[in-house]
Design an enzyme around this catalytic site. Structure first.
Site, PDB file in Angstrom:
ATOM      1  N   PRO A   1       0.841  -1.352   0.049  1.00  0.00           N
ATOM      2  CA  PRO A   1       0.051  -0.127   0.007  1.00  0.00           C
ATOM      3  C   PRO A   1       0.909   1.175   0.015  1.00  0.00           C
ATOM      4  O   PRO A   1       0.659   2.230  -0.882  1.00  0.00           O
ATOM      5  CB  PRO A   1      -0.877  -0.252   1.318  1.00  0.00           C
ATOM      6  CG  PRO A   1      -0.714  -1.682   1.737  1.00  0.00           C
ATOM      7  CD  PRO A   1       0.361  -2.184   1.090  1.00  0.00           C
TER       8      PRO A   1
ATOM      9  N   LYS B   1      -3.820   9.117  -0.359  1.00  0.00           N
ATOM     10  CA  LYS B   1      -2.312   8.946  -0.008  1.00  0.00           C
ATOM     11  C   LYS B   1      -1.788   9.605  -1.359  1.00  0.00           C
ATOM     12  O   LYS B   1      -0.732  10.141  -0.850  1.00  0.00           O
ATOM     13  CB  LYS B   1      -2.193   7.493   0.201  1.00  0.00           C
ATOM     14  CG  LYS B   1      -0.583   7.053   0.284  1.00  0.00           C
ATOM     15  CD  LYS B   1      -0.252   5.758  -0.118  1.00  0.00           C
ATOM     16  CE  LYS B   1      -0.455   5.529  -1.797  1.00  0.00           C
ATOM     17  NZ  LYS B   1       0.118   4.386  -2.393  1.00  0.00           N
TER      18      LYS B   1
ATOM     19  N   LYS C   1       4.845   9.206 -11.536  1.00  0.00           N
ATOM     20  CA  LYS C   1       3.624   8.388 -11.151  1.00  0.00           C
ATOM     21  C   LYS C   1       2.767   9.574 -10.348  1.00  0.00           C
ATOM     22  O   LYS C   1       1.543   9.391 -10.664  1.00  0.00           O
ATOM     23  CB  LYS C   1       3.919   7.395 -10.464  1.00  0.00           C
ATOM     24  CG  LYS C   1       2.835   6.748  -9.764  1.00  0.00           C
ATOM     25  CD  LYS C   1       1.798   5.984 -10.333  1.00  0.00           C
ATOM     26  CE  LYS C   1       0.756   5.605  -9.699  1.00  0.00           C
ATOM     27  NZ  LYS C   1      -0.343   5.073 -10.577  1.00  0.00           N
TER      28      LYS C   1
HETATM   29  P1  NAD Z   1      -4.192  -3.437  -1.887  1.00  0.00           P
HETATM   30  O1  NAD Z   1      -4.855  -2.932  -0.384  1.00  0.00           O
HETATM   31  O2  NAD Z   1      -5.408  -3.997  -2.640  1.00  0.00           O
HETATM   32  O3  NAD Z   1      -3.057  -4.456  -1.635  1.00  0.00           O
HETATM   33  C1  NAD Z   1      -2.242  -4.536  -0.986  1.00  0.00           C
HETATM   34  C2  NAD Z   1      -1.691  -5.910  -0.303  1.00  0.00           C
HETATM   35  O4  NAD Z   1      -0.502  -5.904   0.254  1.00  0.00           O
HETATM   36  C3  NAD Z   1      -2.767  -6.559   0.549  1.00  0.00           C
HETATM   37  O5  NAD Z   1      -3.129  -7.775   0.126  1.00  0.00           O
HETATM   38  C4  NAD Z   1      -1.997  -6.764   1.975  1.00  0.00           C
HETATM   39  O6  NAD Z   1      -2.417  -7.870   2.450  1.00  0.00           O
HETATM   40  C5  NAD Z   1      -0.577  -6.646   1.360  1.00  0.00           C
HETATM   41  N1  NAD Z   1       0.181  -6.307   2.400  1.00  0.00           N
HETATM   42  C6  NAD Z   1       0.487  -5.201   3.299  1.00  0.00           C
HETATM   43  N2  NAD Z   1       1.484  -5.214   4.002  1.00  0.00           N
HETATM   44  C7  NAD Z   1       2.257  -6.299   3.775  1.00  0.00           C
HETATM   45  C8  NAD Z   1       3.267  -7.010   4.129  1.00  0.00           C
HETATM   46  N3  NAD Z   1       4.029  -6.448   5.066  1.00  0.00           N
HETATM   47  N4  NAD Z   1       3.615  -8.163   3.674  1.00  0.00           N
HETATM   48  C9  NAD Z   1       2.890  -8.942   2.880  1.00  0.00           C
HETATM   49  N5  NAD Z   1       1.799  -8.327   2.174  1.00  0.00           N
HETATM   50  C10 NAD Z   1       1.569  -7.198   2.890  1.00  0.00           C
HETATM   51  O7  NAD Z   1      -3.746  -2.448  -2.697  1.00  0.00           O
HETATM   52  P2  NAD Z   1      -3.474  -2.237  -4.399  1.00  0.00           P
HETATM   53  O8  NAD Z   1      -4.859  -1.724  -4.919  1.00  0.00           O
HETATM   54  O9  NAD Z   1      -3.078  -3.503  -4.839  1.00  0.00           O
HETATM   55  O10 NAD Z   1      -2.496  -1.003  -4.388  1.00  0.00           O
HETATM   56  C11 NAD Z   1      -0.896  -1.520  -4.257  1.00  0.00           C
HETATM   57  C12 NAD Z   1      -0.041  -0.422  -4.419  1.00  0.00           C
HETATM   58  O11 NAD Z   1      -0.291  -0.306  -6.136  1.00  0.00           O
HETATM   59  C13 NAD Z   1      -0.374   0.939  -3.872  1.00  0.00           C
HETATM   60  O12 NAD Z   1       0.609   1.653  -3.678  1.00  0.00           O
HETATM   61  C14 NAD Z   1      -1.300   1.679  -4.889  1.00  0.00           C
HETATM   62  O13 NAD Z   1      -1.193   3.213  -4.874  1.00  0.00           O
HETATM   63  C15 NAD Z   1      -0.910   1.335  -6.127  1.00  0.00           C
HETATM   64  N6  NAD Z   1      -1.717   1.479  -7.301  1.00  0.00           N
HETATM   65  C16 NAD Z   1      -2.917   0.810  -7.271  1.00  0.00           C
HETATM   66  C17 NAD Z   1      -3.729   0.896  -8.438  1.00  0.00           C
HETATM   67  C18 NAD Z   1      -5.323   0.396  -8.177  1.00  0.00           C
HETATM   68  O14 NAD Z   1      -5.761   0.711  -9.229  1.00  0.00           O
HETATM   69  N7  NAD Z   1      -5.605  -0.241  -7.283  1.00  0.00           N
HETATM   70  C19 NAD Z   1      -3.384   1.460  -9.677  1.00  0.00           C
HETATM   71  C20 NAD Z   1      -1.824   1.763  -9.537  1.00  0.00           C
HETATM   72  C21 NAD Z   1      -1.036   1.716  -8.426  1.00  0.00           C
END
Ligand code: NAD
Length: 296
Positions: free
Chosen positions: A66, A246, A171
């Site tokens: 995250p 964020k 980004k």
């Molecule tokens: P999400 O919350 O769906 O997934 C994050 C995952 O990380 C969760 O499964 C959580 O359990 C895991 N996690 C957290 N801490 C951990 C740890 N210490 N060890 C192992 N696993 C851990 O978030 P997302 O939507 O997949 O986004 C992830 C990143 O990508 C973020 O930084 C977000 O800003 C970026 N992003 C998201 C999108 C989107 O459309 N969702 C698009 C571009 C970028």
């Protein structure tokens, strides 16, 4: 084909890891949520029991977490995780985090002879599922060249933005603009609806006019204008309001550091903070559409 350890199997990381399996790589995965691990293991990945396990004996470690605090905790604070990474291996962090944290992680790993690039993505969950993400990479030329074949298993456009941290800056510029476009598209659609227009017809008109933009065309915030987007699924899945909040915080920090004028970004940040405070933090960011609905 490469050996890869993948950490963070959420909305984005899950389908990204599956695409690496499909590309023929040997992929080991870890997440704190067992269900997220099970989904990727069902597609051919192997499960690691701990963060230390997932980074052991692999050429590449990919993280999709995250925020900066999770990435720093994993690679710097968590006792012993980085020391399980082989010397000469490469860490690719695809999370969206601040450039300063990316540099800090890069320096720490470099002191242990581990290579690092920041490689945040654009393209959303659909891009992660379809393997069509855009990767924006910060790191040396040599690291970029080494990371590119791996990133090509998950994305279509792979850009080299500059040194470590540059990927994150590019980004955050993109996501500030995305928030502004999503907010503007939502208020324009709501005004049309309040004047009795059909949102599908209004969307078609604006798509052939100068208001055309990515949110209107591919991620329409009004329910039932497009199939299979979060707005048509009760704003579930996709990119959470709290993650956009964020990113807008990161954008405002970056603006302060560079003395940049970002009044539209500041307004978008304000609106996303209100949406989050109303309890919508876990909904998709297109639910900003509902904020304008409340103004009856
Ligand atoms: P999400 O919350 O769906 O997934 C994050 C995952 O990380 C969760 O499964 C959580 O359990 C895991 N996690 C957290 N801490 C951990 C740890 N210490 N060890 C192992 N696993 C851990 O978030 P997302 O939507 O997949 O986004 C992830 C990143 O990508 C973020 O930084 C977000 O800003 C970026 N992003 C998201 C999108 C989107 O459309 N969702 C698009 C571009 C970028």
């Amino acid at each position: 084909m490469a050996t890869i350890g993948f950490i963070g199997l959420g909305n984005m990381g899950g389908p990204m890891a599956v695409n690496l399996v499909k590309a023929g790589h040997s992929v080991k995965v870890f997440d704190l949520v067992a269900d997220n691990v099970a989904k990727v293991v069902a597609e051919g990945a192997s499960a690691a029991a701990t963060a230390a396990d997932v980074v052991t004996d692999v050429e590449f470690v990919i993280s999709m977490l995250p925020a900066g605090k999770h990435v720093k905790s994993l690679f710097i604070s968590q006792e012993g995780v980085a020391k399980h990474i082989a010397k000469g291996a490469m860490v690719i962090d695809s999370s969206t985090i601040d450039a300063a944290s990316a540099k800090e992680v890069g320096e720490h790993l470099s002191s242990m002879d581990i290579k690092f690039v920041d490689a945040p993505v654009s393209g959303g969950v659909a891009g992660a599922q379809g393997g069509t993400l855009t990767f924006i990479v910060g790191g040396s030329e040599a690291c970029f060249a080494a990371a590119k074949p791996i990133l090509e298993g998950m994305g279509k456009n792979i850009f080299h933005a500059g040194d470590i941290g540059a990927g994150q800056v590019a980004k955050i510029c993109n996501n500030m603009l995305l928030a502004i476009l999503m907010t503007g598209t939502s208020e324009a659609l709501q005004m049309g609806i309040k004047h009795g227009l059909d949102p599908k017809v209004l969307s078609d008109i604006m798509l052939q006019s100068s208001g055309r933009n990515w949110t209107l065309e591919l991620y329409n915030p009004c329910p039932d204008v497009l199939p299979n987007v979060p707005s048509s699924k009760n704003y579930e899945g996709g990119f959470m309001v709290d993650l956009m909040k964020k990113d807008l915080g990161l954008a405002m920090e970056a603006a302060n550091q560079s003395q940049s004028m970002t009044p539209m970004g500041a307004l978008a940040q304000n609106l996303y903070q209100i949406l989050s405070a109303q309890g919508q933090g876990n909904k998709d960011f297109s639910s900003i559409f509902q904020l304008f609905e409340q103004n009856k």
